[in-house]
Motif scaffolding. Structure first.
Motif, PDB file in Angstrom:
ATOM      1  N   LEU A 270      -5.275 -40.702   5.253  1.00 13.82           N
ATOM      2  CA  LEU A 270      -5.292 -39.260   5.003  1.00 13.82           C
ATOM      3  C   LEU A 270      -6.718 -38.726   5.179  1.00 13.82           C
ATOM      4  CD1 LEU A 270      -2.946 -37.427   4.266  1.00 13.82           C
ATOM      5  CD2 LEU A 270      -3.487 -37.745   1.854  1.00 13.82           C
ATOM      6  N   TYR A 271      -7.695 -39.531   4.780  1.00  8.68           N
ATOM      7  CA  TYR A 271      -9.090 -39.124   4.981  1.00  8.68           C
ATOM      8  C   TYR A 271      -9.386 -38.892   6.465  1.00  8.68           C
ATOM      9  CZ  TYR A 271     -14.138 -39.121   5.147  1.00  8.68           C
ATOM     10  OH  TYR A 271     -15.440 -38.755   5.399  1.00  8.68           O
ATOM     11  N   HIS A 272      -9.056 -39.902   7.294  1.00  9.02           N
ATOM     12  CA  HIS A 272      -9.388 -39.775   8.720  1.00  9.02           C
ATOM     13  C   HIS A 272      -8.609 -38.679   9.437  1.00  9.02           C
ATOM     14  CE1 HIS A 272     -11.633 -43.678   8.479  1.00  9.02           C
ATOM     15  NE2 HIS A 272     -12.419 -42.920   9.205  1.00  9.02           N
ATOM     16  N   SER A 273      -7.487 -38.295   8.866  1.00  7.81           N
ATOM     17  CA  SER A 273      -6.711 -37.202   9.466  1.00  7.81           C
ATOM     18  C   SER A 273      -7.233 -35.836   9.057  1.00  7.81           C
ATOM     19  CB  SER A 273      -5.245 -37.302   9.019  1.00  7.81           C
ATOM     20  OG  SER A 273      -4.742 -38.560   9.351  1.00  7.81           O
TER      21      SER A 273
ATOM     22  N   TYR B 290       1.334 -31.740   2.773  1.00  7.69           N
ATOM     23  CA  TYR B 290       0.385 -30.641   2.550  1.00  7.69           C
ATOM     24  C   TYR B 290      -0.680 -30.621   3.648  1.00  7.69           C
ATOM     25  CZ  TYR B 290      -3.441 -28.127   0.117  1.00  7.69           C
ATOM     26  OH  TYR B 290      -4.463 -27.275  -0.215  1.00  7.69           O
ATOM     27  N   LEU B 291      -1.185 -31.805   4.007  1.00  9.44           N
ATOM     28  CA  LEU B 291      -2.197 -31.841   5.066  1.00  9.44           C
ATOM     29  C   LEU B 291      -1.591 -31.475   6.430  1.00  9.44           C
ATOM     30  CD1 LEU B 291      -5.089 -32.423   6.016  1.00  9.44           C
ATOM     31  CD2 LEU B 291      -4.320 -34.745   6.544  1.00  9.44           C
ATOM     32  N   VAL B 292      -0.487 -32.148   6.777  1.00  8.43           N
ATOM     33  CA  VAL B 292       0.082 -32.021   8.131  1.00  8.43           C
ATOM     34  C   VAL B 292       0.707 -30.639   8.369  1.00  8.43           C
ATOM     35  CG1 VAL B 292       1.947 -32.886   9.634  1.00  8.43           C
ATOM     36  CG2 VAL B 292       0.460 -34.500   8.394  1.00  8.43           C
ATOM     37  N   HIS B 293       1.360 -30.110   7.347  1.00  4.30           N
ATOM     38  CA  HIS B 293       2.153 -28.894   7.561  1.00  4.30           C
ATOM     39  C   HIS B 293       1.552 -27.640   6.946  1.00  4.30           C
ATOM     40  CE1 HIS B 293       5.409 -31.043   9.480  1.00  4.30           C
ATOM     41  NE2 HIS B 293       5.415 -31.925   8.510  1.00  4.30           N
ATOM     42  N   TYR B 294       0.425 -27.772   6.256  1.00  2.00           N
ATOM     43  CA  TYR B 294      -0.143 -26.581   5.617  1.00  2.00           C
ATOM     44  C   TYR B 294      -1.647 -26.459   5.864  1.00  2.00           C
ATOM     45  CZ  TYR B 294      -0.284 -22.712   2.354  1.00  2.00           C
ATOM     46  OH  TYR B 294      -0.440 -21.468   1.810  1.00  2.00           O
ATOM     47  N   VAL B 295      -2.401 -27.476   5.509  1.00  2.00           N
ATOM     48  CA  VAL B 295      -3.865 -27.367   5.627  1.00  2.00           C
ATOM     49  C   VAL B 295      -4.297 -27.323   7.090  1.00  2.00           C
ATOM     50  CG1 VAL B 295      -6.098 -28.394   5.047  1.00  2.00           C
ATOM     51  CG2 VAL B 295      -4.208 -28.517   3.410  1.00  2.00           C
ATOM     52  N   LEU B 296      -3.850 -28.293   7.893  1.00  2.00           N
ATOM     53  CA  LEU B 296      -4.292 -28.324   9.299  1.00  2.00           C
ATOM     54  C   LEU B 296      -3.850 -27.081  10.067  1.00  2.00           C
ATOM     55  CD1 LEU B 296      -3.837 -32.122  10.211  1.00  2.00           C
ATOM     56  CD2 LEU B 296      -5.997 -30.892   9.904  1.00  2.00           C
ATOM     57  N   PRO B 297      -2.568 -26.674   9.996  1.00  2.00           N
ATOM     58  CA  PRO B 297      -2.210 -25.461  10.753  1.00  2.00           C
ATOM     59  C   PRO B 297      -2.954 -24.211  10.286  1.00  2.00           C
ATOM     60  CG  PRO B 297      -0.297 -26.316   9.524  1.00  2.00           C
ATOM     61  CD  PRO B 297      -1.379 -27.344   9.428  1.00  2.00           C
TER      62      PRO B 297
END
Lengths: 175, 175
Positions: A5-8, A133-140
């Motif tokens: 998750l860190y590296h992503s 949360y990272l893939v579908h909210y924070v990054l977009p």
């Protein structure tokens, strides 16, 4: 074999924020060459009911600061939204980069299935599992505001291209 | 506990592409209400030397198709860039969604450290490890072209907002 998750998250934000500092340099140089005040960019918008440039920058900095913080389970400092000059915009980006260095990688990596609670607007709170949360909210959200800030400058005539947006892509080599 | 390469890629593209079909509906409805031909959007640009709307759509569809394909180690079909109507734009997005369903999750997940070779422009090829390729190349490129397509419609007066861009975020609940 999987992604942490860190590296992503953190290295992608670091790459983009460092690249954006160089984009600010090009925008300022463009203003200087055309003899206008670079603070004129701050209020520019693509539509009258969209955020202006300054708020796009504040927002993607906050996405980059708050997303990984919530994954790590720590409270991020609040950066006041009061930037009025290019020097202050640079400081906002730099403070965000400095803050990202303080986050604990293992705490972030442990959040894939942990519940993360986050505000959306002044009156609503939502919860999601950390990975989603990272893939579908924070990054977009982060890329939305970063790209829109880029698009505002691009539409204003600043000579930037996709490479300026991508920045220093790690591990890329001619094949 | 970590993220799989599949979950960091394909479901995000599926969410965004499905959301973009609904954005196309709103753009078409706006054209109908204002009594102009919706194909007028296709040539619109934020700057004279940026891709027009139609090419932004073609490009993010290709990012979504080719990125996971290369991770899976399979050759993606080439979709010819010849869309000239809204029906054809919808078909491009739908064909991309259909293609994503055919990809092998385990093959994608196995690519974190595998070398991926990809073209950048007509004359260059690059290589990267799969994990870096997704995080630092495919995702930023995909969101760049998707957001710019959104920004073109937004600047053209289409009544869309961040929720239309994000689409159906999986696993989000009031907290």
């Amino acid at each position: 074999m999987s992604l942490s998750l860190y590296h992503s998250s953190v290295p992608a934000f670091e790459r983009c924020l460092a690249a954006f500092l160089a984009i600010l340099d090009k925008a300022e140089a463009h203003a200087k060459a055309r003899k206008f005040d670079p603070t004129n960019y701050l209020g520019m918008r693509l539509a009258p009911d969209m955020f202006p440039f300054v708020r796009q920058v504040q927002t993607f900095c906050d996405n980059a600061k708050n997303g990984p913080s919530r994954l790590a389970g720590v409270s991020a400092p609040v950066f006041e939204d009061k930037e009025a000059t290019f020097a202050e915009l640079r400081e906002r980006v730099t403070r965000t980069l400095d803050y990202l260095k303080t986050l604990d990688r293992q705490a972030i990596d442990a959040a894939v299935e942990r519940e993360v609670v986050f505000p959306a607007g002044p009156n609503n709170k939502f919860k999601m599992q950390g990975g989603n949360y990272l893939v579908h909210y924070v990054l977009p959200n982060f890329y939305f505001h970063l790209t829109t800030a880029y698009d505002i400058l691009r539409a204003a005539g600043v000579e930037i291209g996709k490479r300026d947006y991508l920045g220093a892509v790690p591990g890329i080599e001619p094949a």
